[in-house]
Design an enzyme around this catalytic site. Structure first.
Site, mmCIF file in Angstrom:
data_model
loop_
_atom_site.group_PDB
_atom_site.id
_atom_site.type_symbol
_atom_site.label_atom_id
_atom_site.label_comp_id
_atom_site.label_asym_id
_atom_site.label_seq_id
_atom_site.Cartn_x
_atom_site.Cartn_y
_atom_site.Cartn_z
ATOM 1 N N THR A 109 0.827 -1.207 0.000
ATOM 2 C CA THR A 109 0.000 0.000 0.000
ATOM 3 C C THR A 109 0.856 1.250 0.000
ATOM 4 O O THR A 109 0.678 2.154 -0.819
ATOM 5 C CB THR A 109 -0.922 -0.008 1.215
ATOM 6 O OG1 THR A 109 -1.830 -1.111 1.108
ATOM 7 C CG2 THR A 109 -1.716 1.287 1.307
ATOM 8 N N ALA A 110 1.814 1.336 0.924
ATOM 9 C CA ALA A 110 2.657 2.525 1.022
ATOM 10 C C ALA A 110 3.716 2.555 -0.075
ATOM 11 O O ALA A 110 4.021 3.612 -0.633
ATOM 12 C CB ALA A 110 3.315 2.588 2.395
ATOM 13 N N ALA A 158 8.147 -8.747 -2.865
ATOM 14 C CA ALA A 158 8.252 -10.202 -2.827
ATOM 15 C C ALA A 158 7.172 -10.888 -3.655
ATOM 16 O O ALA A 158 7.373 -11.994 -4.158
ATOM 17 C CB ALA A 158 8.187 -10.687 -1.375
ATOM 18 N N TRP A 172 1.460 -14.231 2.493
ATOM 19 C CA TRP A 172 2.602 -14.847 3.186
ATOM 20 C C TRP A 172 2.022 -16.062 3.927
ATOM 21 O O TRP A 172 1.523 -15.950 5.033
ATOM 22 C CB TRP A 172 3.231 -13.860 4.157
ATOM 23 C CG TRP A 172 3.905 -12.696 3.485
ATOM 24 C CD1 TRP A 172 3.375 -11.471 3.220
ATOM 25 C CD2 TRP A 172 5.243 -12.670 2.995
ATOM 26 N NE1 TRP A 172 4.308 -10.673 2.586
ATOM 27 C CE2 TRP A 172 5.459 -11.388 2.437
ATOM 28 C CE3 TRP A 172 6.292 -13.596 2.981
ATOM 29 C CZ2 TRP A 172 6.677 -11.018 1.866
ATOM 30 C CZ3 TRP A 172 7.509 -13.236 2.404
ATOM 31 C CH2 TRP A 172 7.696 -11.956 1.849
ATOM 32 N N GLY A 224 -1.831 -4.746 1.047
ATOM 33 C CA GLY A 224 -3.163 -4.872 1.620
ATOM 34 C C GLY A 224 -4.241 -4.238 0.769
ATOM 35 O O GLY A 224 -5.378 -4.726 0.728
ATOM 36 N N ASN A 230 -7.690 -6.379 0.494
ATOM 37 C CA ASN A 230 -8.520 -6.080 1.667
ATOM 38 C C ASN A 230 -9.986 -5.872 1.285
ATOM 39 O O ASN A 230 -10.389 -6.021 0.133
ATOM 40 C CB ASN A 230 -7.969 -4.859 2.419
ATOM 41 C CG ASN A 230 -8.024 -3.577 1.590
ATOM 42 O OD1 ASN A 230 -8.625 -3.522 0.527
ATOM 43 N ND2 ASN A 230 -7.394 -2.532 2.088
ATOM 44 N N HIS A 248 -5.476 -5.196 10.739
ATOM 45 C CA HIS A 248 -5.041 -3.800 10.853
ATOM 46 C C HIS A 248 -3.752 -3.712 11.669
ATOM 47 O O HIS A 248 -3.598 -2.840 12.526
ATOM 48 C CB HIS A 248 -6.132 -2.950 11.508
ATOM 49 C CG HIS A 248 -7.373 -2.822 10.685
ATOM 50 N ND1 HIS A 248 -8.538 -2.283 11.187
ATOM 51 C CD2 HIS A 248 -7.641 -3.142 9.395
ATOM 52 C CE1 HIS A 248 -9.467 -2.307 10.247
ATOM 53 N NE2 HIS A 248 -8.938 -2.823 9.146
ATOM 54 N N THR A 288 -7.272 0.852 8.398
ATOM 55 C CA THR A 288 -5.948 1.463 8.355
ATOM 56 C C THR A 288 -5.420 1.729 6.949
ATOM 57 O O THR A 288 -4.351 2.316 6.796
ATOM 58 C CB THR A 288 -4.938 0.557 9.091
ATOM 59 O OG1 THR A 288 -5.028 -0.772 8.566
ATOM 60 C CG2 THR A 288 -5.239 0.528 10.581
ATOM 61 N N ASN A 289 -6.152 1.323 5.892
ATOM 62 C CA ASN A 289 -5.585 1.462 4.558
ATOM 63 C C ASN A 289 -5.440 2.911 4.128
ATOM 64 O O ASN A 289 -4.368 3.326 3.660
ATOM 65 C CB ASN A 289 -6.414 0.681 3.549
ATOM 66 C CG ASN A 289 -5.661 0.446 2.256
ATOM 67 O OD1 ASN A 289 -6.004 0.977 1.208
ATOM 68 N ND2 ASN A 289 -4.598 -0.345 2.328
#
Length: 582
Positions: free
Chosen positions: A24-25, A46, A75, A108, A112, A516, A561-562
């Site tokens: 996301t970031a 990854a 993961w 995410g 999500n 989150h 939190t996204n």
């Protein structure tokens, strides 16, 4: 050549900025930083790519259940303890459950539930009060506006030109179940709220989503389109694992990374940015010798910087659910693929908890399979949690080993007490007269290992749930028998409503996080011994290294939190560019 020599070799790549993680970031950082043509930017992810025009169908799907449990994008060896108060003295050994974290470009935001929630203004004023100078609401609001293209609202609280479209599905398109829940909320005294991200009050609302035309828009889709990818100064390496940070004394000079061919290569950079999420970013730091000195020495890791806060105070929003069987005529109607259209924000009124400290999301479909289409869930979570005793630590120094993760949910008794009260309140609404004929066979639900197994995307599950679904739509006595035998675990709902000890026991067993994960490398003042990063993401005690993802939140926001993660990446991108221009 010495392994930590800054002199580039013939096989090395050299960049100005190297971003570890294209989640996301990371996608936001890649776009904003490479906009300066003078900066050579490398992103190492990854997971697999999601190229424009070839985004995988489960990711594009407005129904998120085909992506967030898909082993292709996860993961798969990562597990965590979400036991309530699991680290308390005398507590039984923690149970490890799979904790789904994205391994795909977009992170995410690619898997999500697409819930686009800013949190509340008081969250960011609290960030500043906790030592994250410059992160108050008035400062972060422009970045929330910058990231979004809100198709429903404009004005001073909303953006119209950002990469992420924000939309809502109107009540006229809702299935009967969602419409009935809205009526039940109104009957229970809750107000209707049109704009959850602009009117920060209690009430029910059509949830804001990062979605347009019934398709997900991840940060990889929104920020890394054709034109951005064509920039000559931006390189994306996917299916590539960072094996370690390269440290030259107290300076990070790059990384070692293993590509899809299995070969490990060196990548040098003036600055490295960890954007690997709240579980893997602290693990990278710890393996590099940045963290609690005693723990590092115990694992034979040379201490570069003694920062006790690395991996500490991990947080998530604890959640439990009320589920029901949906009458056939009230189910998802095919107009949209969305399963979650209605949300609720409410206040516990307990102690000094702020307004909107509790929340719920209403899903008119609980899973991808046929039985999931028959079950509705009211997912209740502690929106403003006080529990911050979770942790991320290393099992060993091997980069292949997933970290040890313990969320220690609801370790603060205030969270548990508010959850119990909220559960009674929401369960009573589901059981109210307004919902009669719409739902039946209400039961306490948990995201147990059995539910995970049935939710796996397999042909066997498709066949078995198809057979069971036909039986559940049969006579009510047969349905109740099948519910008791195959679906309901533990005490029935009427027992939980009447017995406080039984309710607490259920919550302790059933509570899980809602993906989150945050706060494990917190921003704060330099003299705060538990702060890991400065307000611009720089890691204290070392040079050339930042962290920019949800791990640097000083406190988890009151909401999903996204969007806050995107906002943080937007703002720190600006701070980095300003510092380089200075």
């Amino acid at each position: 050549m010495a392994p930590h020599d800054m002199t580039p070799g013939p096989e090395d790549t050299v960049h100005d900025i190297l971003i570890v993680g294209g989640g996301t970031a990371g996608c936001v950082l890649a776009n904003r930083l490479s906009a300066d043509a003078r900066l050579k930017v490398l992103v190492i992810e990854a997971g697999e790519d999601t190229p424009p025009g070839r985004v995988q169908p489960p990711i594009l799907d407005s129904f998120a259940g085909l992506a967030y449990l898909n082993s292709r994008f996860l993961w798969n060896d990562l597990k965590a303890s979400t036991d309530v108060g699991g680290s308390a003295p005398g507590a039984p050994p923690a149970r490890l459950r799979k904790y789904e974290q994205a391994r795909v470009l977009g992170g995410g935001s690619a898997i999500n539930g697409q819930l686009a929630n800013r949190g509340a203004p008081h969250d960011y004023d609290e960030w500043q009060a906790l030592g994250a100078s410059g992160w108050c609401w008035d400062t972060v609001l422009p970045y929330f506006r910058k990231l979004e293209r809100d198709v429903d609202f404009d004005g001073p609280l909303h953006g119209q030109d950002g990469p992420i479209p924000i939309s809502r599905i109107g009540e006229d398109l809702w299935p009967g179940h969602a419409r009935a829940m809205a009526r039940a909320f109104a009957q229970a005294g809750f107000d209707a709220v049109d704009d959850q991200n602009g009117d920060f009050v209690d009430g029910y609302f059509p949830v804001a989503i990062s979605n347009l035309y019934d398709r997900r828009v991840s940060t990889a889709i929104g920020y890394l389109g054709y034109r951005v990818r064509a920039r000559p100064n931006l390189t994306l390496k996917t299916d590539t694992h960072v094996t370690r940070l390269l440290m030259q004394g107290r300076r990070c000079i790059g990384v070692m990374a293993q590509g899809p061919d299995g070969v490990e290569r060196r990548h040098l950079a003036q600055e490295v940015i960890l954007a690997s999420g709240a579980l893997h970013s602290p693990a990278h730091l710890l393996r590099a010798g940045i963290g609690p000195a005693e723990d590092l020495r115990r694992l034979g890791i040379e201490v570069v910087a003694d920062r006790p806060g690395v991996g500490r105070r991990l947080m998530d929003h604890p959640s439990v659910a009320v589920a029901s069987f949906i009458a056939p005529e009230a189910r998802i109607n095919g107009v949209t693929r969305r399963h979650l259209m209605l949300g609720l924000r409410f206040s516990s009124g307990m102690g000094d908890a702020p307004q909107g400290d509790m929340a719920a999301s209403i899903a008119s479909k609980s899973a991808w399979h046929d039985v999931g289409s028959q079950l509705a869930t009211v997912n209740i979570w502690v929106n403003k949690t006080y529990s911050e005793s979770g942790s991320v630590s290393l099992r060993d120094a091997d980069w292949r080993s997933e970290p040890r993760v313990d969320f220690d949910l609801m370790s603060d008794r205030r969270d548990l007490d508010r959850m119990k009260a909220a559960y009674r309140r929401l369960a009573a609404i589901v059981l109210s007269d307004e919902m009669q004929g719409v739902v039946s066979d209400t039961f306490p639900a948990s995201y147990s290992d059995k539910v995970r197994q049935v939710a796996a995307l397999t042909l066997r599950n498709k066949v078995l749930t198809g057979l069971l679904a036909r039986l559940l739509d049969g006579p009510a006595p047969l349905r109740r028998l099948l519910f008791r035998a195959l679906i309901v675990e533990g005490d029935p709902i009427d027992v939980l409503m009447a017995d406080d000890a039984a309710l607490e026991g259920f919550i302790r067993r059933a509570a899980v996080g809602v993906w989150h994960a945050s706060c494990s490398c917190r921003m704060g003042a330099e003299d705060d011994p538990l702060a890991v990063t400065a307000p611009d993401g720089r890691v204290y005690g070392v040079d050339g290294l930042r962290v920019v993802d949800a791990s640097i939140f000083p406190m988890i926001p009151s909401g999903n939190t996204n969007l806050p993660t995107i906002m943080v990446a937007e703002r720190i991108s600006d701070l980095i560019l300003a510092a380089r221009r200075a």
